[in-house]
Scaffold this motif. Structure first.
Motif, PDB file in Angstrom:
ATOM      1  N   LEU A   1       0.806  -1.219   0.000  1.00  0.00           N
ATOM      2  CA  LEU A   1       0.000   0.000   0.000  1.00  0.00           C
ATOM      3  C   LEU A   1       0.842   1.274   0.000  1.00  0.00           C
ATOM      4  CD1 LEU A   1      -2.773  -1.054   2.543  1.00  0.00           C
ATOM      5  CD2 LEU A   1      -2.893  -1.055   0.045  1.00  0.00           C
ATOM      6  N   GLY A   2       2.159   1.117   0.051  1.00  0.00           N
ATOM      7  CA  GLY A   2       3.043   2.283   0.046  1.00  0.00           C
ATOM      8  C   GLY A   2       3.052   3.037   1.360  1.00  0.00           C
ATOM      9  N   ILE A   3       2.920   2.316   2.464  1.00  0.00           N
ATOM     10  CA  ILE A   3       2.931   2.919   3.793  1.00  0.00           C
ATOM     11  C   ILE A   3       4.250   2.551   4.458  1.00  0.00           C
ATOM     12  CG2 ILE A   3       1.814   2.996   6.054  1.00  0.00           C
ATOM     13  CD1 ILE A   3      -0.802   2.184   4.644  1.00  0.00           C
ATOM     14  N   ALA A   4       4.973   3.534   4.947  1.00  0.00           N
ATOM     15  CA  ALA A   4       6.265   3.306   5.587  1.00  0.00           C
ATOM     16  C   ALA A   4       6.097   2.461   6.844  1.00  0.00           C
ATOM     17  CB  ALA A   4       6.922   4.634   5.946  1.00  0.00           C
ATOM     18  N   ALA A   5       7.098   1.649   7.146  1.00  0.00           N
ATOM     19  CA  ALA A   5       7.040   0.741   8.297  1.00  0.00           C
ATOM     20  C   ALA A   5       6.911   1.486   9.621  1.00  0.00           C
ATOM     21  CB  ALA A   5       8.278  -0.147   8.319  1.00  0.00           C
ATOM     22  N   SER A   6       7.429   2.688   9.689  1.00  0.00           N
ATOM     23  CA  SER A   6       7.402   3.448  10.940  1.00  0.00           C
ATOM     24  C   SER A   6       6.158   4.337  11.077  1.00  0.00           C
ATOM     25  CB  SER A   6       8.643   4.336  11.030  1.00  0.00           C
ATOM     26  OG  SER A   6       8.650   5.251   9.953  1.00  0.00           O
ATOM     27  N   ARG A   7       5.264   4.298  10.105  1.00  0.00           N
ATOM     28  CA  ARG A   7       4.116   5.213  10.068  1.00  0.00           C
ATOM     29  C   ARG A   7       3.142   4.950  11.214  1.00  0.00           C
ATOM     30  NH1 ARG A   7       4.398   9.472   8.018  1.00  0.00           N
ATOM     31  NH2 ARG A   7       4.948   8.707   5.968  1.00  0.00           N
ATOM     32  N   ARG A   8       2.653   6.018  11.781  1.00  0.00           N
ATOM     33  CA  ARG A   8       1.611   5.937  12.809  1.00  0.00           C
ATOM     34  C   ARG A   8       0.278   6.299  12.159  1.00  0.00           C
ATOM     35  NH1 ARG A   8       3.989   5.393  17.852  1.00  0.00           N
ATOM     36  NH2 ARG A   8       6.206   5.841  17.863  1.00  0.00           N
ATOM     37  N   VAL A   9      -0.802   5.929  12.804  1.00  0.00           N
ATOM     38  CA  VAL A   9      -2.133   6.165  12.232  1.00  0.00           C
ATOM     39  C   VAL A   9      -2.324   7.648  11.932  1.00  0.00           C
ATOM     40  CG1 VAL A   9      -4.614   5.982  12.657  1.00  0.00           C
ATOM     41  CG2 VAL A   9      -3.101   4.114  13.322  1.00  0.00           C
ATOM     42  N   ARG A  10      -1.844   8.520  12.809  1.00  0.00           N
ATOM     43  CA  ARG A  10      -1.980   9.963  12.598  1.00  0.00           C
ATOM     44  C   ARG A  10      -1.289  10.399  11.308  1.00  0.00           C
ATOM     45  NH1 ARG A  10       0.203  12.911  17.302  1.00  0.00           N
ATOM     46  NH2 ARG A  10      -1.940  13.217  17.908  1.00  0.00           N
ATOM     47  N   GLY A  11      -0.209   9.733  10.942  1.00  0.00           N
ATOM     48  CA  GLY A  11       0.578  10.140   9.792  1.00  0.00           C
ATOM     49  C   GLY A  11       0.057   9.656   8.454  1.00  0.00           C
ATOM     50  N   LEU A  12      -1.029   8.904   8.460  1.00  0.00           N
ATOM     51  CA  LEU A  12      -1.590   8.424   7.196  1.00  0.00           C
ATOM     52  C   LEU A  12      -2.290   9.557   6.456  1.00  0.00           C
ATOM     53  CD1 LEU A  12      -3.213   5.039   8.293  1.00  0.00           C
ATOM     54  CD2 LEU A  12      -1.127   5.346   6.939  1.00  0.00           C
ATOM     55  N   GLY A  13      -2.052   9.605   5.157  1.00  0.00           N
ATOM     56  CA  GLY A  13      -2.763  10.569   4.340  1.00  0.00           C
ATOM     57  C   GLY A  13      -4.166  10.052   4.041  1.00  0.00           C
ATOM     58  N   VAL A  14      -4.977  10.888   3.452  1.00  0.00           N
ATOM     59  CA  VAL A  14      -6.360  10.532   3.133  1.00  0.00           C
ATOM     60  C   VAL A  14      -6.405   9.300   2.236  1.00  0.00           C
ATOM     61  CG1 VAL A  14      -8.476  11.329   2.007  1.00  0.00           C
ATOM     62  CG2 VAL A  14      -7.129  12.918   3.366  1.00  0.00           C
ATOM     63  N   HIS A  15      -5.556   9.289   1.211  1.00  0.00           N
ATOM     64  CA  HIS A  15      -5.548   8.168   0.265  1.00  0.00           C
ATOM     65  C   HIS A  15      -5.011   6.896   0.913  1.00  0.00           C
ATOM     66  CE1 HIS A  15      -6.773  10.835  -2.902  1.00  0.00           C
ATOM     67  NE2 HIS A  15      -5.755  11.642  -2.639  1.00  0.00           N
TER      68      HIS A  15
ATOM     69  N   ARG B   1      -5.240   6.139   4.143  1.00  0.00           N
ATOM     70  CA  ARG B   1      -6.307   5.654   5.040  1.00  0.00           C
ATOM     71  C   ARG B   1      -7.354   4.887   4.246  1.00  0.00           C
ATOM     72  NH1 ARG B   1      -5.968  10.642   7.945  1.00  0.00           N
ATOM     73  NH2 ARG B   1      -7.630  11.512   6.722  1.00  0.00           N
ATOM     74  N   ARG B   2      -7.783   5.459   3.131  1.00  0.00           N
ATOM     75  CA  ARG B   2      -8.797   4.823   2.300  1.00  0.00           C
ATOM     76  C   ARG B   2      -8.290   3.494   1.749  1.00  0.00           C
ATOM     77  NH1 ARG B   2     -13.276   5.228   3.071  1.00  0.00           N
ATOM     78  NH2 ARG B   2     -13.280   3.040   2.900  1.00  0.00           N
ATOM     79  N   ALA B   3      -7.051   3.458   1.266  1.00  0.00           N
ATOM     80  CA  ALA B   3      -6.473   2.224   0.727  1.00  0.00           C
ATOM     81  C   ALA B   3      -6.361   1.159   1.801  1.00  0.00           C
ATOM     82  CB  ALA B   3      -5.108   2.497   0.114  1.00  0.00           C
ATOM     83  N   LEU B   4      -5.991   1.554   3.009  1.00  0.00           N
ATOM     84  CA  LEU B   4      -5.856   0.601   4.112  1.00  0.00           C
ATOM     85  C   LEU B   4      -7.207   0.023   4.489  1.00  0.00           C
ATOM     86  CD1 LEU B   4      -3.928  -0.714   6.164  1.00  0.00           C
ATOM     87  CD2 LEU B   4      -4.292   1.269   7.639  1.00  0.00           C
TER      88      LEU B   4
END
Length: 115
Positions: free
Chosen positions: A89-103, A105-108
Motif C-alpha cells: 500500500l506504500g505505507i512506511a514501516a514506521s508510520r503511525r495512524v496519525r501520519g496516514l494521508g487521506v488516500h 487511510r482509504r487504501a488501508l
C-alpha cells in the motif's frame, strides 16, 4: 572541548518535578491502555479497523498507534504479513495512524474490508 555536532541541534529538556513526572507517567499509561483496548476490540471483532482509524482523528492515543500494530491486531495477520501489506500500500514501516494521508487511510480500509 565539546565534540563537533555536524549541524545537529541538541535540545536540552528541563528536569521534571516529581509531580510532573507522575502526571506524565499516568498519561502514558492511560494512552497505552487505550491502544491495548482498541487492539483487543479489533481482535475480538467488536470494532472495525475503519472505526479505529476514524476514532484516531480525535483520540491522541489512537493517533499514536503504529499502523503495523493495528494490522497485527487483526486475526490472521502477523508481523511479516503486516509488513507486506504496508509495502503493497506504500505505507512506511514506521508510520503511525496519525501520519496516514487521506488516500493511504482509504487504501488501508479498503484492503482490510476486502480480506
Amino acid at each position: 572541548m565539546n565534540p563537533p555536532t555536524s549541524g545537529v541541534s541538541v535540545m536540552v529538556l528541563r528536569p521534571l518535578s516529581a509531580s510532573e513526572r507522575a502526571d506524565a507517567l499516568g498519561k502514558a499509561a492511560a494512552a497505552r491502555a487505550t491502544r491495548a483496548a482498541a487492539k483487543e476490540s479489533l481482535r475480538n471483532g467488536d470494532r472495525s479497523a475503519a472505526d479505529i482509524i476514524s476514532s484516531a482523528l480525535e483520540d491522541d492515543a489512537l493517533a499514536r498507534m503504529r499502523v503495523s500494530e493495528l494490522l497485527e491486531a487483526l486475526p490472521g495477520i502477523g508481523k511479516v504479513r503486516a509488513a507486506a501489506i504496508m509495502q503493497q500500500l506504500g505505507i512506511a514501516a514506521s508510520r503511525r495512524v496519525r501520519g496516514l494521508g487521506v488516500h493511504q487511510r482509504r487504501a488501508l480500509v479498503d484492503f482490510i474490508d476486502e480480506h
